[in-house]
Every structure is written in C-alpha cells, then in structure tokens.
Design a protein around this motif. Structure first.
Motif, mmCIF file in Angstrom:
data_model
loop_
_atom_site.group_PDB
_atom_site.id
_atom_site.type_symbol
_atom_site.label_atom_id
_atom_site.label_comp_id
_atom_site.label_asym_id
_atom_site.label_seq_id
_atom_site.Cartn_x
_atom_site.Cartn_y
_atom_site.Cartn_z
ATOM 1 N N ALA A 1 36.711 46.754 35.507
ATOM 2 C CA ALA A 1 37.925 46.552 36.295
ATOM 3 C C ALA A 1 38.642 45.270 35.890
ATOM 4 O O ALA A 1 39.879 45.232 35.810
ATOM 5 N N ASP B 1 40.356 45.862 32.472
ATOM 6 C CA ASP B 1 41.546 46.705 32.602
ATOM 7 C C ASP B 1 42.707 45.927 33.201
ATOM 8 O O ASP B 1 43.858 46.063 32.766
ATOM 9 N N ARG B 2 42.422 45.093 34.198
ATOM 10 C CA ARG B 2 43.507 44.339 34.836
ATOM 11 C C ARG B 2 44.080 43.295 33.879
ATOM 12 O O ARG B 2 45.298 43.061 33.850
ATOM 13 N N ALA C 1 46.351 45.120 31.492
ATOM 14 C CA ALA C 1 47.592 45.551 32.140
ATOM 15 C C ALA C 1 48.530 44.375 32.392
ATOM 16 O O ALA C 1 49.756 44.538 32.364
ATOM 17 N N ALA C 2 47.957 43.182 32.648
ATOM 18 C CA ALA C 2 48.776 42.004 32.944
ATOM 19 C C ALA C 2 49.150 41.228 31.689
ATOM 20 O O ALA C 2 49.780 40.170 31.783
ATOM 21 N N LEU D 1 42.793 35.082 36.081
ATOM 22 C CA LEU D 1 42.715 36.270 36.924
ATOM 23 C C LEU D 1 41.796 35.962 38.097
ATOM 24 O O LEU D 1 40.661 35.517 37.905
ATOM 25 N N PHE E 1 39.807 37.632 41.280
ATOM 26 C CA PHE E 1 39.344 38.939 41.771
ATOM 27 C C PHE E 1 38.588 38.765 43.078
ATOM 28 O O PHE E 1 38.188 37.655 43.463
ATOM 29 N N ALA F 1 51.589 42.344 42.309
ATOM 30 C CA ALA F 1 50.737 42.771 41.207
ATOM 31 C C ALA F 1 51.121 42.145 39.878
ATOM 32 O O ALA F 1 50.380 42.264 38.909
ATOM 33 N N ALA G 1 47.127 36.439 37.453
ATOM 34 C CA ALA G 1 47.092 37.818 37.933
ATOM 35 C C ALA G 1 46.005 37.938 38.989
ATOM 36 O O ALA G 1 45.089 37.111 39.058
ATOM 37 N N LEU H 1 43.355 40.719 41.229
ATOM 38 C CA LEU H 1 42.671 42.011 41.259
ATOM 39 C C LEU H 1 42.045 42.162 42.644
ATOM 40 O O LEU H 1 40.971 41.606 42.900
#
Length: 725
Positions: free
Chosen positions: A102, A105-106, A109-110, A116, A118, A143, A200, A202
């Motif tokens: 996860a 993937d984040r 995508a970012a 990040l 989470f 997001a 970012a 999550l």
C-alpha cells in the motif's frame, strides 16, 4: 538499491522481535532491506537479528556498544540505509499485512513525494487493537501533494518515526538526525514535516503499534540518563526552531512550530519538581529568541499563564500556584479526614518488625512447587551453592504435610511460623520454580531468582489471556505484581528466553544457563543408572518406556489417551512401562498389569528419565529435558487439535519440521505399539529429527547449569561458557 530501507532499532525487545521481523519479511512487497540495530542490552535481542540475517540476505544486523541510546540506534540505521525511502519500526510492533504494498502504491501515485504519512492501529498493553485519531485525521486531508504551511493539520498526526516514509534524499540533503533524549524522535518527525516540499498521506493502517508495560528503571531497562524531561523539552524545541531558522525557505512554518512549542512548554511547567525558576527562565529565553513578531497571547485569564511564562515572571507564577494549591487543599480536606479514619489497622507486626532489621547476605531461601520440598531446579542450585558458595546458608520453605520429603540435615521452615517470617524478612537470596506467595514483601537489596520448571510448548503467562479455558481463572494483575519481584529469570534455551520475555514482561535479567535439574542427565554414571533401574523394578535387558503425559487444564482427573494394557500386551514381557501422571493429578489409577509400574509419586523425574530407554509423551515439557539424553522420543498425540485450540501452543509440535518435532508420532494405541515393534522409534529419520530438536532446545547440556547460576547470582561472576549473563 531497494525501494525501502526498514530500520528496526531495539532495546530489550527479545520477546516481541521475532513477530516484528516476520511481519516485515512476510510482506507481499519484497523490494526491501531490513536493518536491525541493537545496543548490546543483555536480553539478547541482537542474537535474533543475527539469526534472521543468516537466513535472509535482505537483513543486516548492527550491534552497537551499550549506552548508544534511542537516537544512536536510529541514526546508525539511517547511515547504513540504501533504499529510496526510510521507514522505521519499533521492535515491539508489527507491520500489518500488505502494508508495504500500500505504501509503494501510494508513493507511485503521488509521484514520489518527499514524505508519506500513513495510518496505524494502537494496541495497548493487555488491550485490543483499535484505530487511532491520526488515522481519522489522515482521512480528512486531501489526497494530493501537501505542505505543512498549507495544511497545519499535519502537525496533529502522531509525531513519531514509524508512521512515515522519508525520502532518503530529503533525509541526507537536509542533514536530518535524531536528537538525544526523550524528545529526539518527535523533533525528527517535525523536521521531516517542515523540510518536505511535498507530503502525501495514506489513510490506511500500516502498523500496529503495541504498548509496552512500563518497567522500573534499572541498569538494564533504562536508556542512557539525560536531564529532566521538561528541561530537555526546551532544548529540543530550541534545536527545532534553529533548524528552521537556518533554512530561510522554511520560515513560513516557523509560527506553526512555535505555537506548538509554546503550548507544550507551558503544559510541562507543572511537572517540574525542582528548579522551576531555571525552567521559567529558559522558556522565556526561548520566547525571546524564537517568538514571531506577529504572535499574540490569548486575551483575559486564558492568556495569563502563557504571558507570565513567556516573560519569565517566576515569582508571580509561584504566587498563583500557591493560591490554587490552597484552594484545592481546602476542598479536599474533609475527604482526606474520612479516608484516614477508615483505614484498618495493619497486621503481621512481627514480619513488619523483622523487615526493619538488616538483610543477611549469607542467607538464601529455597522453595519448589508450592513448598512441596526440595526438588527441581532450586534443589540443584542449592546443592551446588553448598559447594561453591558455602557462606550462603540455604533454608527451604516446606509445607507441614510435606516435611517427610526433606532430607536429613537440610534446614527448613514451615509457612506461618515465626522463623518463616524471619527468614523471609532477612534473607538476601530467593530461589523458586514458581512464584512466592503474595504476602512476601520484597525489600531493597533482596534478589529473587525465578528458575521456572519447564520449556514452554503450551502458552504461558499473559499469552493465556487469549485462551481463558486454560487460564483457570488466573488473575493477570496478580501475576504481574509477582513477576515484578524477579531479578533473574533462568532460561533453558533461546526459545524459552524469548517466550519468558514476552509473557512475563518485567525488568528481570535473563540467565540463559540451561536448567540446573538437568545437570544430572549429563553427569550420571552407568552404575547410577543401573541402580535406579533396579530400584524401580526394571530387570536387566528389559526395555523401559517412560509414559509421561501432561496436565490438561480442562480436566480434573488423569485420563490416559493410551490403552495401557493393550500397549503392554502388544510389546510383550521384554518391555516395561513406567507411568508418570502429571503432579497436578492424584495418581494415575493404573490397571493391574505386570508390565506397568506406577511412578507417579517418585520424587525425581530426572531419575525416571535416566532409567528409561525411550520416552512417550504428548505435550509435556519433559520431552525437552529428556532430549538431553539423546534417546528416542515418541509423541503420542491423539487430541492435538483439541489441546492446541483450548490450551494454546507456541509452535506446531507435529509439523515434522526439524527443530519442532522430536521423533516419531502416533495418534492411536496400535500405532504407538507399531512404532516400537517395527523399530521406527529409533530409525535414522527420527534420529535426525531428534538431533535438530536437541540443537534447538538443549544448547547447555554440559552438566554445569547449576554452577552457572551460582556463580552469576551468589558469586557475581559472569559465565565464560554460556556467555549469556
């Protein structure tokens, strides 16, 4: 280079670290390196890092000298890291399944943000896992790519290292480091937020953060000493604001960080027990150096304390504190009077008086199995102490109904007598294979040694909370109060060390020396073994099989899972079966058969092991002791599924994997008889299983375990053989 460097800094995490590492290495996302860092704490956590590094090339171990501190461990890990992103995980916590997938993937995508954040779940000590406020706040954030200046809510996400992925280029480019002391990790978290140009989020739980039981500060449990927490907080926030000041592009976040600092420094004032004047002055100096020009204190009474702190008005603050304290005392006075009036008079005056007298460093108290008399590990230590430390006089605690078990010449006391209270109050050393009663008050300077009396296959201690049928109404609060008295926890093998550390969380030092009661298994002569067999009624040339099943908490009486008569008939007259029911039962109630010998009341299980050519058991810890003899072991387990479901187990005894299973396995009487009739009880395949089992559970079978305990505890010597002081 790996995508992620997962840094696992630990101190005294032996009981939880295996699960932690397995949670990382078992992730579906595998492009990682794991950097384990320990600081030489005596619980042996570093040994687990070495074990995992030896079998997984993604793992590397860093062993720092004692005293490195939390900051030293974390910084050492980051210096070795090669991954695109740095992630941290405490040794007592776990990554949740598919968490790294996860996160990856984040990040993709970012567009690979610099930071990040989470989510995580929180599981308190002796509590259930639950979502956190940070997880809720993450869900409230957009997001896209964020910054702290635009989204101050980011500051309310838990300021820890293990809920974020930090781009290594950010960490190295901004020269981020963990500072010393209690607040170093929080300041690092704030630095990452302040310095990141792109953040970012999550809103998915990736870590289960697990609370640990607070332990008293000892030389083994405490981190390197620093200043008082409130004064350290001033220094920590000073360092954070200087970090921002030295980077002009970060000035937009200075007001946010100052507001956070001002609130925390104000809330820290009541916790300053001494030198408050210095604290107020240092906070005022912090305000003068870092308070933004546009900052305004709240109006009215709400802003009174902040203004006084910010301007260094210590005398006025003191007067305000005195006025408030006087008002509180006036309100509480009636209740305090009633509480004193309701206190009962204390008993045990003789014991209380004896505890006011000096300790006797030449006196040791021994007990075993609830005061049943000399036996097991304490007895082996007692005899070795007579040889190596004769200045320490040993006294056994023995119940009145068990006095016939005390050998002639062995000093002993009966519970409840005047001398009993005297030795409990004055002795320096205490040895027991179960806990001493709750009425024992441990004095400063007294040393308690828990010797235990088995290697755990079934779950023990706090792990029994998840298996109430096997806990038998145990009070876990009382259990924790008892284990807090331990200074040493004797361990037979690394497996036991890990389990004891997890299920009995306390400040005791592990003494991984082997079990003293098993010394005789290494030192017994052929003549002694022959004499034991004769005394039991085993004829020369007969095959003696010891059948020793375990206790089942959900049964009140002994119930053999083996048709003993049928088994004996199948084996014939050249075999004899020694039946040993668990001591928790009142005998075995054996059928009448010439090949059956009832040894339930035999005082020495070690002698029964020496007499037997083979052991048949189900889930009894006697298998771990018997393995020292390197003789065949057969596991007869017709109710394995029921037992492991109701009682709970630490590993799969019947897996057939090397190290888990000690030999042949049977589930029926005919199947067990067949194992002995066809010779598979000692086949090469089962010998190989036994060798792996012995390697895992019998590393100290040299006959010197009792000596190691005596030298370490009574003589203060480190053991040169086991190397596990």
């Amino acid at each position: 280079m790996p995508r992620f460097s997962v840094i696992v800094p630990v101190r005294r995490a032996r009981g939880q670290l295996r699960e932690c590492l397995e949670s990382v290495l078992g992730q579906s996302f595998t492009d990682i390196e794991v950097i384990g860092v320990d600081d030489g704490a005596p619980d042996g956590s570093g040994l687990l890092f070495d074990e995992f590094a030896a079998r997984d090339c993604r793992v590397q171990a860093i062993h720092l000298p004692p005293g490195a501190g939390a900051d030293g461990r974390r910084n050492a890990g980051t210096e070795r890291a090669l991954g695109d992103y740095l992630l941290f995980l405490e040794g007592h916590s776990v990554q949740l399944p598919d968490a790294l997938e996860a996160v990856a993937d984040r990040l993709d995508a970012a567009g690979d943000p610099e930071l990040l954040l989470f989510g995580h779940h929180w599981r308190p000590f002796r509590g259930r896992s639950r979502p956190t406020r940070s997880l809720e706040l993450l869900g409230a954030l957009p997001a896209g790519r964020l910054t702290l200046a635009e989204h101050p809510l980011l500051l309310d996400i838990a300021p820890v290292s293990w809920n974020r992925a930090v781009r290594r280029s950010l960490h190295e480019g901004e020269k981020l480091t963990f500072g010393p002391g209690r607040h170093g990790e929080r300041m690092y978290a704030f630095q990452t937020l302040a310095a990141a140009d792109s953040v970012a989020v999550l809103p998915v739980p990736c870590v289960e953060h697990r609370g640990r039981r607070p332990l008293p500060a000892t030389a083994d449990t405490a981190e390197p000493a620093g200043g008082s927490a409130p004064h350290e907080l001033v220094d920590a926030y000073t360092g954070l604001l200087e970090f921002v000041r030295d980077r002009p592009r970060l000035l937009p976040v200075q007001p946010l960080l100052f507001e956070r600092a001002a609130r925390e420094l104000l809330s820290g004032y009541p916790s300053v027990p001494r030198r408050r004047r210095r604290y107020v002055r240092s906070v005022a100096a912090f305000h003068r150096a870092h308070r933004p020009e546009e900052h305004r204190f709240p109006e009215g009474a709400q802003g009174l304390r902040p203004r006084l702190m910010g301007s260094g008005r210590y005398a006025v603050l003191g007067a305000l504190d005195m006025a408030l304290a006087l008002r509180r005392s006036l309100r509480a006075a009636p209740g305090a009077v009633r509480a004193r009036a309701g206190r009962p008079l204390s008993g045990g005056y003789y014991y209380w008086w004896q505890r006011r007298l000096p300790l006797d460093d030449g006196l040791a108290v021994y007990a075993a199995y609830g005061n049943r008399g000399p036996s097991c590990n304490p007895e082996a230590i007692f005899h070795r102490a007579q040889e190596l430390a004769p200045r320490v006089h040993g006294v056994w605690v023995v119940s009145r109904g068990r006095l016939d078990s005390v050998p002639e010449g062995v000093d002993h006391v009966v519970p409840g007598t005047r001398r009993y209270w005297q030795v409990l109050a004055r002795a320096t050393y205490f040895f027991n294979n179960v806990d001493f009663p709750d009425h024992l008050v441990k004095r400063p300077g007294q040393v308690h040694v828990m010797t235990h009396h088995g290697t755990p296959l079934k779950i023990m201690g706090l792990d029994q909370q998840s298996h109430p049928a096997g806990a038998g109404g145990m009070s876990f609060d009382r259990l924790l109060r008892r284990v807090d008295r331990w200074d040493w926890s004797v361990s037979a093998n690394p497996h036991s060390t890990e389990v004891w550390a997890r299920v009995y969380p306390n400040a005791a030092r592990s003494l991984e020396a082997g079990y003293p009661r098993n010394d005789v298994l290494a030192t017994a002569t052929a003549d002694r073994i022959a004499a034991i067999r004769r005394a039991l009624g085993v004829r020369p040339g007969q095959r003696a099989i010891l059948y020793a099943p375990t206790h089942r908490d959900y049964e009140t009486a002994f119930s053999s899972r083996l048709d003993l008569v049928r088994f004996c008939e199948a084996l014939g007259p050249e075999s004899v079966v020694l039946v040993r029911a668990h001591p928790s039962y009142e005998g075995a109630g054996l059928p009448d058969h010439p090949a059956l010998i009832d040894v339930c009341d035999h005082p020495r299980i070690e002698e029964l092991c020496l007499a037997a050519d083979a052991l048949v058991t189900d889930y009894s810890s006697v298998m771990f002791d018997y393995a020292h003899l390197d003789r065949p072991i057969v596991v007869h387990a017709p109710d394995w599924e029921t037992y492991r479901t109701v009682r709970g187990v630490c590993f799969d005894l019947l897996s057939g994997a090397p190290g888990d299973t000690p030999g042949a396995i049977s589930t029926t009487t005919d199947g067990l008889a067949g194992i002995f009739l066809d010779g598979s009880w000692r086949s090469p395949e089962n010998e190989a299983l036994r060798a792996a089992f012995r390697a895992r559970f019998c590393p100290y079978g040299d006959g010197r375990a009792a000596e190691r305990v005596v030298r370490q505890v009574l003589l203060g010597e480190a053991d040169p053989v086991a190397g596990r002081a």
